[in-house]
Write a protein that holds these residues in place. Structure first.
Motif, PDB file in Angstrom:
ATOM      1  N   SER B 207       0.840  -1.215   0.000  1.00  0.00           N
ATOM      2  CA  SER B 207       0.000   0.000   0.000  1.00  0.00           C
ATOM      3  C   SER B 207       0.867   1.254   0.000  1.00  0.00           C
ATOM      4  O   SER B 207       0.446   2.313  -0.451  1.00  0.00           O
ATOM      5  CB  SER B 207      -0.949   0.002   1.192  1.00  0.00           C
ATOM      6  N   ASP B 208       2.089   1.140   0.500  1.00  0.00           N
ATOM      7  CA  ASP B 208       2.986   2.299   0.475  1.00  0.00           C
ATOM      8  C   ASP B 208       4.442   1.858   0.384  1.00  0.00           C
ATOM      9  O   ASP B 208       5.014   1.409   1.368  1.00  0.00           O
ATOM     10  CB  ASP B 208       2.758   3.176   1.709  1.00  0.00           C
ATOM     11  N   LEU B 209       4.975   1.973  -0.804  1.00  0.00           N
ATOM     12  CA  LEU B 209       6.377   1.607  -1.058  1.00  0.00           C
ATOM     13  C   LEU B 209       7.205   2.875  -1.095  1.00  0.00           C
ATOM     14  O   LEU B 209       6.733   3.908  -1.571  1.00  0.00           O
ATOM     15  CB  LEU B 209       6.476   1.012  -2.455  1.00  0.00           C
ATOM     16  N   THR B 210       8.439   2.781  -0.637  1.00  0.00           N
ATOM     17  CA  THR B 210       9.324   3.943  -0.725  1.00  0.00           C
ATOM     18  C   THR B 210      10.470   3.642  -1.685  1.00  0.00           C
ATOM     19  O   THR B 210      11.089   2.585  -1.596  1.00  0.00           O
ATOM     20  CB  THR B 210       9.889   4.289   0.673  1.00  0.00           C
ATOM     21  N   ILE B 211      10.717   4.555  -2.597  1.00  0.00           N
ATOM     22  CA  ILE B 211      11.895   4.452  -3.467  1.00  0.00           C
ATOM     23  C   ILE B 211      12.716   5.708  -3.196  1.00  0.00           C
ATOM     24  O   ILE B 211      12.385   6.807  -3.661  1.00  0.00           O
ATOM     25  CB  ILE B 211      11.494   4.341  -4.954  1.00  0.00           C
ATOM     26  N   SER B 212      13.741   5.538  -2.380  1.00  0.00           N
ATOM     27  CA  SER B 212      14.496   6.726  -1.955  1.00  0.00           C
ATOM     28  C   SER B 212      15.705   6.997  -2.854  1.00  0.00           C
ATOM     29  O   SER B 212      16.272   8.081  -2.823  1.00  0.00           O
ATOM     30  CB  SER B 212      14.926   6.584  -0.500  1.00  0.00           C
ATOM     31  N   GLU B 213      16.079   6.000  -3.676  1.00  0.00           N
ATOM     32  CA  GLU B 213      17.242   6.209  -4.548  1.00  0.00           C
ATOM     33  C   GLU B 213      16.882   7.184  -5.672  1.00  0.00           C
ATOM     34  O   GLU B 213      15.740   7.228  -6.107  1.00  0.00           O
ATOM     35  CB  GLU B 213      17.694   4.885  -5.185  1.00  0.00           C
ATOM     36  N   VAL B 214      17.868   7.936  -6.098  1.00  0.00           N
ATOM     37  CA  VAL B 214      17.627   8.864  -7.209  1.00  0.00           C
ATOM     38  C   VAL B 214      18.680   8.672  -8.293  1.00  0.00           C
ATOM     39  O   VAL B 214      19.729   8.066  -8.066  1.00  0.00           O
ATOM     40  CB  VAL B 214      17.654  10.349  -6.751  1.00  0.00           C
ATOM     41  N   ILE B 215      18.338   9.182  -9.467  1.00  0.00           N
ATOM     42  CA  ILE B 215      19.283   9.161 -10.579  1.00  0.00           C
ATOM     43  C   ILE B 215      19.963  10.521 -10.630  1.00  0.00           C
ATOM     44  O   ILE B 215      19.292  11.560 -10.544  1.00  0.00           O
ATOM     45  CB  ILE B 215      18.528   8.889 -11.897  1.00  0.00           C
ATOM     46  N   ASN B 216      21.292  10.511 -10.722  1.00  0.00           N
ATOM     47  CA  ASN B 216      21.985  11.776 -10.903  1.00  0.00           C
ATOM     48  C   ASN B 216      22.000  12.094 -12.390  1.00  0.00           C
ATOM     49  O   ASN B 216      22.721  11.452 -13.153  1.00  0.00           O
ATOM     50  CB  ASN B 216      23.422  11.687 -10.376  1.00  0.00           C
ATOM     51  N   ALA B 217      21.152  13.033 -12.780  1.00  0.00           N
ATOM     52  CA  ALA B 217      21.032  13.346 -14.207  1.00  0.00           C
ATOM     53  C   ALA B 217      22.376  13.831 -14.737  1.00  0.00           C
ATOM     54  O   ALA B 217      23.027  14.669 -14.115  1.00  0.00           O
ATOM     55  CB  ALA B 217      19.969  14.410 -14.407  1.00  0.00           C
ATOM     56  N   ARG B 218      22.762  13.260 -15.889  1.00  0.00           N
ATOM     57  CA  ARG B 218      24.031  13.666 -16.487  1.00  0.00           C
ATOM     58  C   ARG B 218      23.855  15.010 -17.180  1.00  0.00           C
ATOM     59  O   ARG B 218      22.843  15.237 -17.849  1.00  0.00           O
ATOM     60  CB  ARG B 218      24.468  12.634 -17.528  1.00  0.00           C
ATOM     61  N   PRO B 219      24.810  15.894 -17.036  1.00  0.00           N
ATOM     62  CA  PRO B 219      24.667  17.169 -17.745  1.00  0.00           C
ATOM     63  C   PRO B 219      24.795  16.943 -19.250  1.00  0.00           C
ATOM     64  O   PRO B 219      25.480  16.011 -19.686  1.00  0.00           O
ATOM     65  CB  PRO B 219      25.858  17.990 -17.219  1.00  0.00           C
ATOM     66  N   LEU B 220      24.098  17.767 -20.029  1.00  0.00           N
ATOM     67  CA  LEU B 220      24.206  17.646 -21.483  1.00  0.00           C
ATOM     68  C   LEU B 220      25.509  18.303 -21.922  1.00  0.00           C
ATOM     69  O   LEU B 220      25.726  19.489 -21.664  1.00  0.00           O
ATOM     70  CB  LEU B 220      23.011  18.315 -22.166  1.00  0.00           C
ATOM     71  N   ILE B 221      26.393  17.540 -22.542  1.00  0.00           N
ATOM     72  CA  ILE B 221      27.677  18.079 -23.004  1.00  0.00           C
ATOM     73  C   ILE B 221      27.653  18.259 -24.521  1.00  0.00           C
ATOM     74  O   ILE B 221      28.065  19.280 -25.051  1.00  0.00           O
ATOM     75  CB  ILE B 221      28.836  17.129 -22.603  1.00  0.00           C
ATOM     76  N   TYR B 222      27.137  17.260 -25.217  1.00  0.00           N
ATOM     77  CA  TYR B 222      27.127  17.301 -26.687  1.00  0.00           C
ATOM     78  C   TYR B 222      25.815  17.862 -27.237  1.00  0.00           C
ATOM     79  O   TYR B 222      25.797  18.490 -28.289  1.00  0.00           O
ATOM     80  CB  TYR B 222      27.355  15.888 -27.243  1.00  0.00           C
ATOM     81  N   ALA B 223      24.715  17.584 -26.529  1.00  0.00           N
ATOM     82  CA  ALA B 223      23.408  18.001 -27.038  1.00  0.00           C
ATOM     83  C   ALA B 223      23.097  19.445 -26.650  1.00  0.00           C
ATOM     84  O   ALA B 223      23.416  19.874 -25.540  1.00  0.00           O
ATOM     85  CB  ALA B 223      22.337  17.076 -26.484  1.00  0.00           C
ATOM     86  N   GLN B 224      22.515  20.163 -27.583  1.00  0.00           N
ATOM     87  CA  GLN B 224      22.115  21.550 -27.310  1.00  0.00           C
ATOM     88  C   GLN B 224      20.634  21.736 -27.620  1.00  0.00           C
ATOM     89  O   GLN B 224      20.067  21.009 -28.442  1.00  0.00           O
ATOM     90  CB  GLN B 224      22.922  22.492 -28.193  1.00  0.00           C
ATOM     91  N   LEU B 225      20.049  22.741 -26.992  1.00  0.00           N
ATOM     92  CA  LEU B 225      18.618  22.990 -27.176  1.00  0.00           C
ATOM     93  C   LEU B 225      18.319  23.419 -28.609  1.00  0.00           C
ATOM     94  O   LEU B 225      19.105  24.130 -29.227  1.00  0.00           O
ATOM     95  CB  LEU B 225      18.146  24.079 -26.224  1.00  0.00           C
ATOM     96  N   GLY B 226      17.178  22.988 -29.095  1.00  0.00           N
ATOM     97  CA  GLY B 226      16.705  23.403 -30.418  1.00  0.00           C
ATOM     98  C   GLY B 226      16.959  22.347 -31.466  1.00  0.00           C
ATOM     99  O   GLY B 226      17.793  21.460 -31.281  1.00  0.00           O
ATOM    100  N   ARG B 227      16.221  22.398 -32.543  1.00  0.00           N
ATOM    101  CA  ARG B 227      16.343  21.401 -33.610  1.00  0.00           C
ATOM    102  C   ARG B 227      17.547  21.668 -34.492  1.00  0.00           C
ATOM    103  O   ARG B 227      17.908  22.782 -34.725  1.00  0.00           O
ATOM    104  CB  ARG B 227      15.085  21.416 -34.481  1.00  0.00           C
TER     105      ARG B 227
END
Lengths: 237, 227
Positions: B207-227
């Motif tokens: 009825s109540d599960l805890t997921i305390s782990e998180v993902i450390n989002a990798r910074p974008l190095i090669y990708a840039q905003l926009g098409r």
């Protein structure tokens, strides 16, 4: 729900057994044609509705963004939250991105028409696409799309009959193009590692299934064409 | 009394729907094993079972898109009302930020769901398929042996070792998934039925599960905003 699950499982097994044991009586051809036509018409109607709903979601996203931009101009507190929001949007795949990367091309091979080989090894399966994508993530890909569909945190692949579906019932058909942004050399070396994708590479040799990749200095991946709803998970604390 | 009767009808309807899906899946498995026609991917040349399953998926996706549109519409109204009143609604924006953090796995979460214990090791494709089924059934947050997972978490087998995000995990595997247990459980049961020929799988509702782990989002190095 246990009862439902049991019924489901039992029906699944019994039907599977029945389907292997019996051939169904053919319907009168006029009935069959009418039924086939009705089913395909339903798919076309639902696909039209699917496109219209995505267009509506995208229009609403643009309106929300306009409201947020205006709010951020009025309040510095909102401006700070919005900067964090834009960062999370980029991670989630809600923004189009461009940069260097790799384009992977994949297509079915040739049916050997061999009664002793019913493996369907000459066709591309969704698992092949998912193996390639997983390897790209492992080699530092920052964004990935397949046939113009952005891979987002919630993306799942599955078969609906012979159809490969991802992201809100988008049907993927071959030939397949996987676009990954990241360091082209690292991505290419990951795919080229003889220990990786060994089974797919072997099928490529046996059946002429197409698997190739191309480095590029500038590629682009589109934004996800819908949004996310979270109904059950709550922030901790 | 009317409530009781409506409840019975609803249960009966659920039973019918689940049976129909079971029926379709039963045929599907046989179809995939037997049919060379499994590669006919244009709509006109598809078998009716494939078309029926596609209809089922389109219906489900369209319902989700309707809900997404309703939520966005509400968010837009909230923002506009604050702007009309001469202010700015930080709360609507904070709520969206929280949702995206949950989706991206960058914040701890809790909620109802399932805990699936697998007493043996899995190959990468087996775990991928289990996650595919649970995500399609509305799974919102996942962790495996204390490691948070989203779709960009790499799952690779190297020999008999399963690597999650480059880190080896070993049996027993404990997969926590947050979502509506009513929807998750049938999906987990179906996956378990194929895994159970090889490994023992134990599924528990929570009825109540805890997921305390998180993902450390990798910074974008090669990708840039926009098409």
């Amino acid at each position: 729900m246990t009862v439902l699950a049991s019924v489901s499982l039992a029906t699944f097994l019994v039907t599977g057994l029945a389907a292997t044991q019996f051939r169904s009586q053919p319907l009168a051809s006029s009935n069959r044609l009418a039924r086939d036509e009705a089913l395909r018409q339903s798919v076309n109607q639902l696909s039209d509705q699917n496109r219209a709903l995505k267009a509506r979601v995208q229009a609403l996203q643009a309106q929300v963004k306009a409201g947020e931009d205006e709010s951020a101009r009025r309040s510095s507190a909102v401006q700070q939250v919005k900067a964090l929001l834009d960062e999370q949007r980029a991670i989630a795949g809600l923004l189009a991105l461009h940069g260097p990367g790799l384009t992977i091309l994949l297509h079915d091979g040739v049916d050997p028409n061999d009664p002793a080989d019913r493996s369907l090894g000459w066709t591309v399966h969704y698992q092949d696409l998912q193996d390639i994508i997983s390897l790209l993530w492992a080699n530092g890909a920052e964004a990935v799309a397949v046939n113009g569909q952005r891979i987002v945190p919630t993306t799942s692949f599955h078969y609906a009959g012979v159809n490969i579906l991802i992201n809100n019932a988008n049907r993927l058909t071959g030939p397949y193009t996987v676009t990954a942004l990241g360091d082209p050399s690292t991505l290419a070396n990951g795919l080229g590692d003889p220990d990786q994708l060994a089974e797919l590479k072997s099928r490529s040799r046996i059946y002429g299934l197409g698997l190739s990749w191309l480095r590029s200095t500038r590629l682009s991946v589109p934004a996800y064409d819908a949004t996310f709803l979270v109904k059950n998970a709550q922030p901790l604390g | 009394m009317p409530n009781h009767s409506a409840d019975r009808i609803a249960r009966f309807q659920r039973l019918i729907v689940v049976s129909l899906i079971g029926l379709a899946l039963g045929f599907l498995v046989v179809l995939q094993l037997r049919s060379q026609a499994a590669v006919a991917r244009t709509l006109a040349s598809q078998d009716n079972t494939s078309v029926a399953l596609l209809i089922n998926d389109l219906n489900r996706a369209n319902n989700q898109l309707i809900q997404q549109a309703a939520a966005l519409s509400q968010q837009e109204t909230q923002l506009r009302q604050a702007l009309t009143a001469g202010g700015a609604d930080a709360q609507a924006i904070s709520k969206e930020l929280q949702t995206l953090r949950e989706v991206n796995g960058t914040t701890p979460v809790h909620g109802p769901g399932l805990q699936i214990r697998i007493l043996g090791s899995l190959m990468d494709f087996e775990l991928q398929d289990l996650l595919n089924s649970l995500r399609a059934a509305g799974g919102e947050a996942f962790s495996l042996n204390g490691r948070r997972m989203i779709s960009s978490t790499s799952i690779v087998s190297r020999g008999n070792t399963l690597l999650i995000g480059g880190q080896a995990v070993s049996a027993p595997l404990v997969l926590s998934v947050i979502g509506d247990p009513e929807q998750l459980e049938p999906a987990a049961d179906l996956s378990a039925s194929s895994l159970q020929t090889r490994v023992q799988v134990d599924i528990q509702r929570k009825s109540d599960l805890t997921i305390s782990e998180v993902i450390n989002a990798r910074p974008l190095i090669y990708a840039q905003l926009g098409r």
